[in-house]
Structure formats: C-alpha cells, structure tokens
Design a protein around this motif. Structure first.
Motif, PDB file in Angstrom:
ATOM      1  N   TYR A 108       0.773  -1.148   0.125  1.00  0.00           N
ATOM      2  CA  TYR A 108      -0.089  -0.107   0.001  1.00  0.00           C
ATOM      3  C   TYR A 108       0.835   1.208   0.173  1.00  0.00           C
ATOM      4  CZ  TYR A 108      -4.232  -2.800   1.377  1.00  0.00           C
ATOM      5  OH  TYR A 108      -5.418  -3.645   1.245  1.00  0.00           O
ATOM      6  N   GLU A 109       0.616   2.276  -0.816  1.00  0.00           N
ATOM      7  CA  GLU A 109       1.204   3.694  -0.755  1.00  0.00           C
ATOM      8  C   GLU A 109       0.418   4.677  -0.285  1.00  0.00           C
ATOM      9  OE1 GLU A 109       4.227   5.682  -3.805  1.00  0.00           O
ATOM     10  OE2 GLU A 109       3.156   4.065  -4.572  1.00  0.00           O
ATOM     11  N   ILE A 110       0.911   5.517   0.275  1.00  0.00           N
ATOM     12  CA  ILE A 110       0.422   6.943   0.722  1.00  0.00           C
ATOM     13  C   ILE A 110       1.282   8.107   0.175  1.00  0.00           C
ATOM     14  CG2 ILE A 110      -1.283   5.929   2.250  1.00  0.00           C
ATOM     15  CD1 ILE A 110       0.328   7.806   4.202  1.00  0.00           C
ATOM     16  N   TYR A 111       0.374   9.143  -0.352  1.00  0.00           N
ATOM     17  CA  TYR A 111       1.049  10.328  -0.331  1.00  0.00           C
ATOM     18  C   TYR A 111       0.222  11.392   0.468  1.00  0.00           C
ATOM     19  CZ  TYR A 111       3.387   8.349  -4.667  1.00  0.00           C
ATOM     20  OH  TYR A 111       3.741   7.951  -5.518  1.00  0.00           O
ATOM     21  N   GLY A 112       0.761  12.201   1.155  1.00  0.00           N
ATOM     22  CA  GLY A 112       0.057  13.148   2.155  1.00  0.00           C
ATOM     23  C   GLY A 112       0.728  13.728   3.040  1.00  0.00           C
ATOM     24  N   LYS A 113       0.304  14.005   4.145  1.00  0.00           N
ATOM     25  CA  LYS A 113       1.020  14.602   5.149  1.00  0.00           C
ATOM     26  C   LYS A 113       0.943  13.800   6.523  1.00  0.00           C
ATOM     27  CE  LYS A 113       0.670  19.256   3.465  1.00  0.00           C
ATOM     28  NZ  LYS A 113       0.327  20.642   3.882  1.00  0.00           N
ATOM     29  N   ASN A 114       2.206  13.935   7.338  1.00  0.00           N
ATOM     30  CA  ASN A 114       2.169  13.379   8.615  1.00  0.00           C
ATOM     31  C   ASN A 114       1.506  14.337   9.729  1.00  0.00           C
ATOM     32  OD1 ASN A 114       4.109  15.232   9.114  1.00  0.00           O
ATOM     33  ND2 ASN A 114       5.769  13.650   9.256  1.00  0.00           N
ATOM     34  N   LYS A 115       1.410  13.870  11.158  1.00  0.00           N
ATOM     35  CA  LYS A 115       0.812  14.750  11.842  1.00  0.00           C
ATOM     36  C   LYS A 115       1.616  15.875  12.072  1.00  0.00           C
ATOM     37  CE  LYS A 115       2.368  11.584  15.785  1.00  0.00           C
ATOM     38  NZ  LYS A 115       1.929  10.904  16.952  1.00  0.00           N
ATOM     39  N   GLN A 116       2.817  16.033  11.778  1.00  0.00           N
ATOM     40  CA  GLN A 116       3.689  17.118  12.024  1.00  0.00           C
ATOM     41  C   GLN A 116       3.614  18.108  10.543  1.00  0.00           C
ATOM     42  OE1 GLN A 116       5.116  14.099  12.412  1.00  0.00           O
ATOM     43  NE2 GLN A 116       4.939  14.290  14.483  1.00  0.00           N
ATOM     44  N   GLY A 117       2.622  17.780   9.804  1.00  0.00           N
ATOM     45  CA  GLY A 117       2.371  18.654   8.820  1.00  0.00           C
ATOM     46  C   GLY A 117       3.305  18.563   7.666  1.00  0.00           C
ATOM     47  N   GLN A 118       4.371  17.422   7.676  1.00  0.00           N
ATOM     48  CA  GLN A 118       5.378  17.345   6.637  1.00  0.00           C
ATOM     49  C   GLN A 118       4.742  16.317   5.453  1.00  0.00           C
ATOM     50  OE1 GLN A 118       7.897  15.668   9.609  1.00  0.00           O
ATOM     51  NE2 GLN A 118       9.488  16.855   9.148  1.00  0.00           N
ATOM     52  N   LYS A 119       5.133  16.619   4.233  1.00  0.00           N
ATOM     53  CA  LYS A 119       4.822  15.822   3.029  1.00  0.00           C
ATOM     54  C   LYS A 119       5.489  14.434   3.246  1.00  0.00           C
ATOM     55  CE  LYS A 119       3.828  19.305  -0.386  1.00  0.00           C
ATOM     56  NZ  LYS A 119       4.412  19.858  -1.700  1.00  0.00           N
ATOM     57  N   VAL A 120       4.686  13.422   2.982  1.00  0.00           N
ATOM     58  CA  VAL A 120       5.136  12.097   3.108  1.00  0.00           C
ATOM     59  C   VAL A 120       4.702  11.220   1.778  1.00  0.00           C
ATOM     60  CG1 VAL A 120       5.232  12.135   5.633  1.00  0.00           C
ATOM     61  CG2 VAL A 120       3.437  11.330   4.359  1.00  0.00           C
ATOM     62  N   GLU A 121       5.883  10.211   1.454  1.00  0.00           N
ATOM     63  CA  GLU A 121       5.356   9.180   0.438  1.00  0.00           C
ATOM     64  C   GLU A 121       5.752   8.119   1.382  1.00  0.00           C
ATOM     65  OE1 GLU A 121       6.451   7.385  -3.600  1.00  0.00           O
ATOM     66  OE2 GLU A 121       7.302   9.212  -3.177  1.00  0.00           O
ATOM     67  N   ILE A 122       4.844   7.033   1.696  1.00  0.00           N
ATOM     68  CA  ILE A 122       5.214   5.871   2.736  1.00  0.00           C
ATOM     69  C   ILE A 122       4.566   4.736   1.908  1.00  0.00           C
ATOM     70  CG2 ILE A 122       5.054   4.991   4.902  1.00  0.00           C
ATOM     71  CD1 ILE A 122       4.365   7.748   5.890  1.00  0.00           C
ATOM     72  N   TYR A 123       5.489   3.760   1.920  1.00  0.00           N
ATOM     73  CA  TYR A 123       4.965   2.179   1.603  1.00  0.00           C
ATOM     74  C   TYR A 123       4.804   1.527   2.653  1.00  0.00           C
ATOM     75  CZ  TYR A 123       6.513   3.600  -3.146  1.00  0.00           C
ATOM     76  OH  TYR A 123       6.800   4.204  -4.407  1.00  0.00           O
ATOM     77  N   PHE A 124       3.864   0.741   2.839  1.00  0.00           N
ATOM     78  CA  PHE A 124       3.510  -0.252   3.849  1.00  0.00           C
ATOM     79  C   PHE A 124       3.075  -1.690   3.321  1.00  0.00           C
ATOM     80  CE2 PHE A 124       1.717   4.027   4.922  1.00  0.00           C
ATOM     81  CZ  PHE A 124       2.092   4.275   6.196  1.00  0.00           C
ATOM     82  N   ASP A 125       3.479  -2.523   4.164  1.00  0.00           N
ATOM     83  CA  ASP A 125       3.248  -3.828   4.154  1.00  0.00           C
ATOM     84  C   ASP A 125       1.818  -4.004   4.397  1.00  0.00           C
ATOM     85  OD1 ASP A 125       2.559  -6.584   5.408  1.00  0.00           O
ATOM     86  OD2 ASP A 125       4.337  -7.016   4.560  1.00  0.00           O
ATOM     87  N   PRO A 126       0.961  -4.544   3.352  1.00  0.00           N
ATOM     88  CA  PRO A 126      -0.558  -4.673   3.612  1.00  0.00           C
ATOM     89  C   PRO A 126      -1.035  -5.492   4.613  1.00  0.00           C
ATOM     90  CG  PRO A 126       0.088  -5.750   1.596  1.00  0.00           C
ATOM     91  CD  PRO A 126       1.566  -5.060   1.996  1.00  0.00           C
ATOM     92  N   VAL A 127      -0.247  -6.470   4.953  1.00  0.00           N
ATOM     93  CA  VAL A 127      -0.750  -7.501   5.962  1.00  0.00           C
ATOM     94  C   VAL A 127      -0.304  -6.868   7.419  1.00  0.00           C
ATOM     95  CG1 VAL A 127      -0.596  -9.884   7.061  1.00  0.00           C
ATOM     96  CG2 VAL A 127      -0.360  -9.414   4.102  1.00  0.00           C
TER      97      VAL A 127
END
Length: 89
Positions: free
Chosen positions: A59-78
């Motif tokens: 799974y991949e997201i583009y957005g912001k973390n709780k500190q307001g920084q732009k993020v691109e994160i890949y997650f293990d879907p399980v």
C-alpha cells in the motif's frame, strides 16, 4: 557524441533507481488489511491522505504526517508496517 549519450543514459537510470518503489513480500490478497480500514487507521494516527494506492505488493500513500510534513510511505498490507518512507521537511 557516444560519450554524451552514455552519460545521459546513466543519469536516466540513476534517477529512476532513486525513485524506485519499495519491495513488499508477495502475500495472498485475502490476508491483506482492507484498504478502507487501513486508511482509517492511518487517519486516526494523524496522517492526511491525499492519494492512496496499491503499488506492487504494497500500500502506498501520499499526504502529510501529523507534523504537517509531506510524506510518501509504502506499507506492508498485511502487517501495516512502513517498509519505506520519504519525508519532505
């Protein structure tokens, strides 16, 4: 001229390698967390998701973390664990 072409090809390959996605182990789709449920968990953790997608076996997201920084994160879907992340200050 041949040297210039070789340099251009090497630069193109290096830049594409730098932006390569994460490697998540292939697992049966029926073991993956449901996309909607996973997104709700991330939102509860403070992420603002602008784009959510399946990227290979991750799974991949583009957005912001709780500190307001732009993020691109890949997650293990399980497991839901982050396997690769890029954070812009």
């Amino acid at each position: 001229m041949k040297k210039l072409i070789a340099v251009a090809l090497m630069a193109a390959f290096a830049s594409s390698a730098a932006f390569a996605g994460a490697e998540c182990a292939a697992q049966p789709k029926d073991k993956w967390q449901k996309e909607a449920d996973f997104q709700k968990q991330l939102t509860a953790q403070g992420y603002q998701i602008k784009k959510f997608k399946v990227s290979g076996n991750c799974y991949e997201i583009y957005g912001k973390n709780k500190q307001g920084q732009k993020v691109e994160i890949y997650f293990d879907p399980v497991s839901g664990k982050a396997v690769k992340s890029e954070i812009d200050d």
